[in-house]
Motif scaffolding. Structure first.
Motif, PDB file in Angstrom:
ATOM      1  N   THR A   1       3.797  15.071 -10.693  1.00 28.10           N
ATOM      2  CA  THR A   1       4.219  15.232 -12.079  1.00 28.10           C
ATOM      3  C   THR A   1       3.132  15.928 -12.900  1.00 28.10           C
TER       4      THR A   1
ATOM      5  N   CYS B   1       0.835  -1.205   0.000  1.00 25.21           N
ATOM      6  CA  CYS B   1       0.000   0.000   0.000  1.00 25.21           C
ATOM      7  C   CYS B   1       0.871   1.258   0.000  1.00 25.21           C
TER       8      CYS B   1
ATOM      9  N   ALA C   1       2.298   9.100   0.571  1.00 20.06           N
ATOM     10  CA  ALA C   1       2.523   7.799   1.218  1.00 20.06           C
ATOM     11  C   ALA C   1       2.268   7.896   2.721  1.00 20.06           C
TER      12      ALA C   1
ATOM     13  N   THR D   1       5.630  12.592  -3.050  1.00 19.11           N
ATOM     14  CA  THR D   1       5.622  11.138  -2.878  1.00 19.11           C
ATOM     15  C   THR D   1       5.570  10.776  -1.398  1.00 19.11           C
TER      16      THR D   1
ATOM     17  N   ILE E   1       3.696  10.638  -6.655  1.00 21.00           N
ATOM     18  CA  ILE E   1       4.598  11.127  -7.702  1.00 21.00           C
ATOM     19  C   ILE E   1       3.828  11.420  -8.994  1.00 21.00           C
ATOM     20  N   SER E   2       2.759  10.660  -9.240  1.00 20.85           N
ATOM     21  CA  SER E   2       1.934  10.928 -10.426  1.00 20.85           C
ATOM     22  C   SER E   2       1.207  12.259 -10.289  1.00 20.85           C
TER      23      SER E   2
ATOM     24  N   PHE F   1       3.868   1.653  -1.192  1.00 22.81           N
ATOM     25  CA  PHE F   1       4.441   1.828  -2.529  1.00 22.81           C
ATOM     26  C   PHE F   1       3.407   2.395  -3.493  1.00 22.81           C
ATOM     27  N   LEU F   2       2.195   1.847  -3.471  1.00 18.97           N
ATOM     28  CA  LEU F   2       1.147   2.341  -4.369  1.00 18.97           C
ATOM     29  C   LEU F   2       0.778   3.791  -4.057  1.00 18.97           C
ATOM     30  N   TYR F   3       0.720   4.140  -2.775  1.00 19.84           N
ATOM     31  CA  TYR F   3       0.417   5.521  -2.403  1.00 19.84           C
ATOM     32  C   TYR F   3       1.533   6.462  -2.840  1.00 19.84           C
ATOM     33  N   GLY F   4       2.781   6.012  -2.760  1.00 19.31           N
ATOM     34  CA  GLY F   4       3.895   6.812  -3.256  1.00 19.31           C
ATOM     35  C   GLY F   4       3.809   7.009  -4.758  1.00 19.31           C
ATOM     36  N   CYS F   5       3.392   5.973  -5.486  1.00 19.23           N
ATOM     37  CA  CYS F   5       3.208   6.101  -6.938  1.00 19.23           C
ATOM     38  C   CYS F   5       2.114   7.113  -7.259  1.00 19.23           C
ATOM     39  N   VAL F   6       1.041   7.099  -6.484  1.00 18.14           N
ATOM     40  CA  VAL F   6      -0.017   8.091  -6.673  1.00 18.14           C
ATOM     41  C   VAL F   6       0.534   9.490  -6.412  1.00 18.14           C
TER      42      VAL F   6
END
Length: 174
Positions: free
Chosen positions: A69, A56, A111, A107, A65-66, A58-63
């Motif tokens: 960006t 979770c 997260a 990020t 950074i998206s 990692f996925l929240y960090g991806c959200v």
């Protein structure tokens, strides 16, 4: 079927760990263990599966950074391009080095905050929720193991007295 449980109270974490291992070896179902501090290895001794909270995070960090960006690309390149310090604002790739700190911070922000929300939801810790602590001594210096009773009350009481419990109580649980 009754909702009886046994509260086996211990005063040492090493004795508790041995009791948990003996209880699992005897194939008794441990409902919960209450401790005043984290006991290293207790989750493995209880047979709990590994946590998936890291996935979770990692996925929240991806959200995060998206979102960062997209936000910087839209604001600084498409919506309101500015000439800051002589840096042209024609493309996101040219300005990427100056955006890296913002991307990192977003990020971490996403997260951290979403993990707190996930932890509270997973633990069912709602605002104004009453404590589920069965014995106040478990917040200070005692350890409590809660085990389900299945028509073997006398056997379990003698079993837990033999594991080093300082007190064994049979409780009718709601």
């Amino acid at each position: 079927m009754s909702n009886k449980v046994i509260y086996a109270i211990y005063n040492d974490d090493d004795i508790l760990m041995d009791a948990v291992k003996k209880t699992r070896a005897a194939h008794h179902h441990i409902e919960e263990v209450f401790t005043p501090f984290p006991v290293h290895g207790l989750d493995k001794a209880m047979g709990l599966p590994p946590t998936r909270l890291a996935i979770c995070a990692f996925l929240y960090g991806c959200v995060g950074i998206s979102v960062a960006t997209f936000m910087m690309s839209y604001i600084m390149i498409h919506d309101w391009p500015q000439d800051i310090g002589g840096k042209p604002s024609f493309s996101f790739i040219q300005n990427m080095p100056s955006f890296v700190p913002i991307m990192f911070e977003m990020t971490v922000f996403f997260a951290a905050h979403l993990m707190v929300i996930t932890f509270y939801m997973r633990s069912r810790l709602w605002p104004f929720k009453e404590a589920e602590n069965p014995d106040v001594r478990t917040t200070d210096d005692h350890f409590l193991m809660e085990v389900a009773v299945n028509d073997n009350e006398a056997e379990l009481v003698s079993f837990f007295e033999g594991t080093g419990a300082v007190e064994v109580k049979v409780i009718e649980k709601n």
